[in-house]
Design a protein around this motif. Structure first.
Motif, PDB file in Angstrom:
ATOM      1  N   ASP A 110     -36.830  -4.053   1.935  1.00  0.00           N
ATOM      2  CA  ASP A 110     -36.085  -4.222   0.686  1.00  0.00           C
ATOM      3  C   ASP A 110     -36.778  -3.435  -0.412  1.00  0.00           C
ATOM      4  O   ASP A 110     -37.945  -3.693  -0.735  1.00  0.00           O
ATOM      5  N   ASP A 111     -36.074  -2.465  -0.990  1.00  0.00           N
ATOM      6  CA  ASP A 111     -36.670  -1.649  -2.047  1.00  0.00           C
ATOM      7  C   ASP A 111     -37.059  -2.481  -3.258  1.00  0.00           C
ATOM      8  O   ASP A 111     -38.102  -2.241  -3.883  1.00  0.00           O
ATOM      9  N   GLU A 112     -36.232  -3.445  -3.616  1.00  0.00           N
ATOM     10  CA  GLU A 112     -36.548  -4.284  -4.775  1.00  0.00           C
ATOM     11  C   GLU A 112     -37.809  -5.102  -4.533  1.00  0.00           C
ATOM     12  O   GLU A 112     -38.640  -5.255  -5.433  1.00  0.00           O
TER      13      GLU A 112
END
Length: 612
Positions: free
Chosen positions: A203-205
């Motif tokens: 997950d980039d976030e």
């Protein structure tokens, strides 16, 4: 430990009270019921003897009537006490077993054990947040390098697989969400032994949150984050202090380099492969029209790289509405074959199957080869279990995100100067890369050398005198001589010298410059914070200024705080380390005479020196 104790006292409160009541009633009954001593006189058991009898009776250790035989009333009470204690113990043990299976208790106990083990770590370690495919590959590689690991993963099924993997040293594992600041603290990111934090979740976030949280909690810890989203990439770049790796952009950069500066790509592949392996062959992708299947996060950077290198391209993606500037080159088609034909597969020199589905990518490869058998094929592999299918398709080039992340992370952790040297080679336009490849080819042929950094630390006893102001200057060429035999040159090539800034820290900002060997026409690229080329052509920057010197000549004088990046054959690094441990090797390579070592021999040598 406090959470575990609190849970135990809270969950076992009723069972423990029940067991205490059973023992108290049983002991009180034995004390109250009168007995008979050996002479037939009335006798009452004391509390000590009653507790002793109940202790070995209620726990089924045994049974005995002490100190005198019991009366019938005492035996009847003991019988009742036995059944009461069995019920009490069964209830208590059942509660204990239920507590041991409680997820909350198991998590608290695991966390408490994890905290104690992290606190006891006294060796360098890395924290890996996320144990997906990339995290797994990186963990195995770091374990091979004998680096201790602390892994934080929120998925228990992934954590369970760690126990059956052949780690040389079992990593410390915590099942938790690494985005929470207390979890990062528990992982030991603020300890002096923590070398880096790797945000490798899917997950980039989450990776952005982990990276920023680590920098806030401990600004001195190196942070490496995998981020694909361009907005989050820009956010971390503006925040600063985070090494962001976008595997899609990195792969697109390599493809663009193969068109624009193939020598740079060959140099990068040569220096980042496993030492001792065969030198990788250049890609030599064909020039012309390319077809992209998929125009999302993977296809956009590739399209930009193709366009920047002068190649034409067309893309199709049925699930994507292209932006205005790419409407004329991106088609939305319902079928794969229609999309390939609309993108011009018949006249294409290559096709890139870059969708999120391995099945679709394989279908693209098959249909593209049916329409144009001579076209080169680049395939994106999304799932590890599809490796055999992708290999069976025999693509020209395969993109595997975990493999690319492994190379980038190891390069950043083990030899950070190599990353700066390769960046300098990219900016140079290929001239530096070709010269470096020629030197590597002359020194190592078709083999991949090892890469290491030699630190000119004035605290080391071997080079303290050579780096002092009154001593004979230490030069790069002296580090290329065998400390066992000065007539033999070491199989090593100096790639770059990082000159320390006035503060003592190597310069890593601004555009570094390139120094050419003596005798060649000097050329320098001016940059803020970089040194100025010596007009005499000696390759020395001005005093007190930082610089990055590519391919430094052997006559370059080394200063305290300098770091030299070397590429060399196996065993050369260990020989160079001798220059740091003992001043004798430096004197030996300079004079060819073995220096006196003991106190007596040094005195005799000092007396003989004037006569000599």
């Amino acid at each position: 430990m406090g959470d575990v104790l609190f849970l135990v006292l809270r969950r076992l409160r009723v069972p423990l009270i029940t067991l205490l009541v059973v023992y108290a009633v049983s002991v009180a009954g034995l004390v109250a019921i009168p007995g008979v001593d050996g002479d037939g006189r009335p006798w009452r058991m004391g509390y000590f003897h009653a507790l002793y009898v109940m202790s070995y009776t209620a726990t089924t250790i045994g049974f005995g009537e002490i100190p005198y035989p019991f009366t019938d009333a005492q035996r009847l009470w003991v019988t009742v006490a036995i059944y009461l204690s069995v019920i009490g113990w069964a209830y208590t043990l059942g509660s204990v077993f239920a507590l041991s299976q409680d997820p909350t208790f198991r998590a608290a106990a695991s966390r408490s054990l994890f905290l104690r083990r992290v606190a006891r770590l006294r060796e360098p370690y890395c924290v890996i947040c996320g144990y997906g495919r990339s995290g797994t590959e990186i963990a195995r590689a770091l374990d091979d390098l004998r680096v201790r690991l602390v892994i934080v993963e929120s998925d228990p099924t992934r954590v369970a697989s760690i126990a059956v993997q052949p780690f040389s040293v079992a990593p410390l594992v915590l099942v938790a969400d690494a985005r929470r600041p207390e979890v990062l603290r528990d992982a030991g990111i603020a300890k002096a032994e923590c070398r880096a934090v790797l945000a490798m979740t899917g997950d980039d976030e989450a990776n952005q949150t982990i990276a920023i949280g680590t920098r806030v909690l401990d600004p001195n810890t190196q942070v490496i984050a995998r981020v694909v989203d361009p907005v989050m990439h820009a956010n971390l770049a503006e925040f600063g202090g985070v090494h962001v790796i976008n595997p899609f952009h990195t792969f697109a950069l390599n493809v663009g380099l193969d068109f624009a500066a193939p020598a740079v790509l060959q140099l990068e592949e040569w220096l980042t492969c496993a030492p001792g392996a065969d030198r990788p062959e250049p890609l030599r992708l064909p020039r012309g029209h390319w077809v992209l299947a998929g125009y999302g996060r993977f296809g956009r950077p590739l399209a930009a790289a193709l366009g920047a290198s002068g190649q034409s391209w067309q893309a199709f993606d049925p699930h994507f509405v292209p932006p205005d500037e790419a409407e004329d080159r991106v088609h939305a088609r319902g079928g794969t074959e229609d999309g390939l034909r609309a993108a011009g597969i018949e006249r294409a020199v290559g096709v890139i199957a870059g969708t999120d589905s391995d099945t679709v990518n394989l279908a693209v490869v098959k249909m593209a080869r049916r329409a144009n058998p001579a076209a080169a094929v680049i395939v994106r592999r999304n799932k590890a279990y599809n490796q055999a299918l992708i290999e069976a398709a025999e693509p020209t080039l395969t993109f595997v995100q975990s493999d690319l992340m492994l190379h980038e992370v190891l390069q950043s952790l083990t030899t950070p100067l190599l990353e700066r040297f390769l960046e300098l080679a990219r900016r140079d336009g290929g001239v530096l890369a070709r010269e470096a490849c020629d030197r590597l080819d002359a020194a190592f042929g078709a083999r991949v050398p090892g890469v290491w950094t030699f630190d000119c630390d004035p605290a080391q006893p071997g080079i303290r005198q050579a780096l002092s102001e009154g001593g004979t200057p230490l030069r790069v060429g002296e580090l290329l001589l065998d400390p066992r035999d000065p007539a033999v040159r070491l199989a090593a090539v100096p790639l770059m010298l990082s000159r320390a800034a006035p503060s003592g820290r190597p310069t890593d900002t601004g555009r570094p410059q390139r120094w050419l060997p003596p005798g060649s026409r000097a050329r320098a690229v001016e940059a803020p914070g970089a040194g100025v080329l010596d007009r005499a052509g000696t390759g020395l920057p001005e005093s007190g200024r930082g610089a990055s010197i590519a391919l430094p000549p052997e006559s370059t004088v080394l200063a305290p705080g300098d770091r030299v990046l070397f590429a060399g054959a196996p065993g050369v690094e260990a020989l160079q380390r001798r220059f740091l441990l003992d001043p004798s090797p430096i004197e030996f390579v300079r004079t060819g005479v073995e220096p006196a070592r003991g106190w007596l021999f040094r005195r005799l040598a000092a007396r003989a020196r004037p006569r000599t």
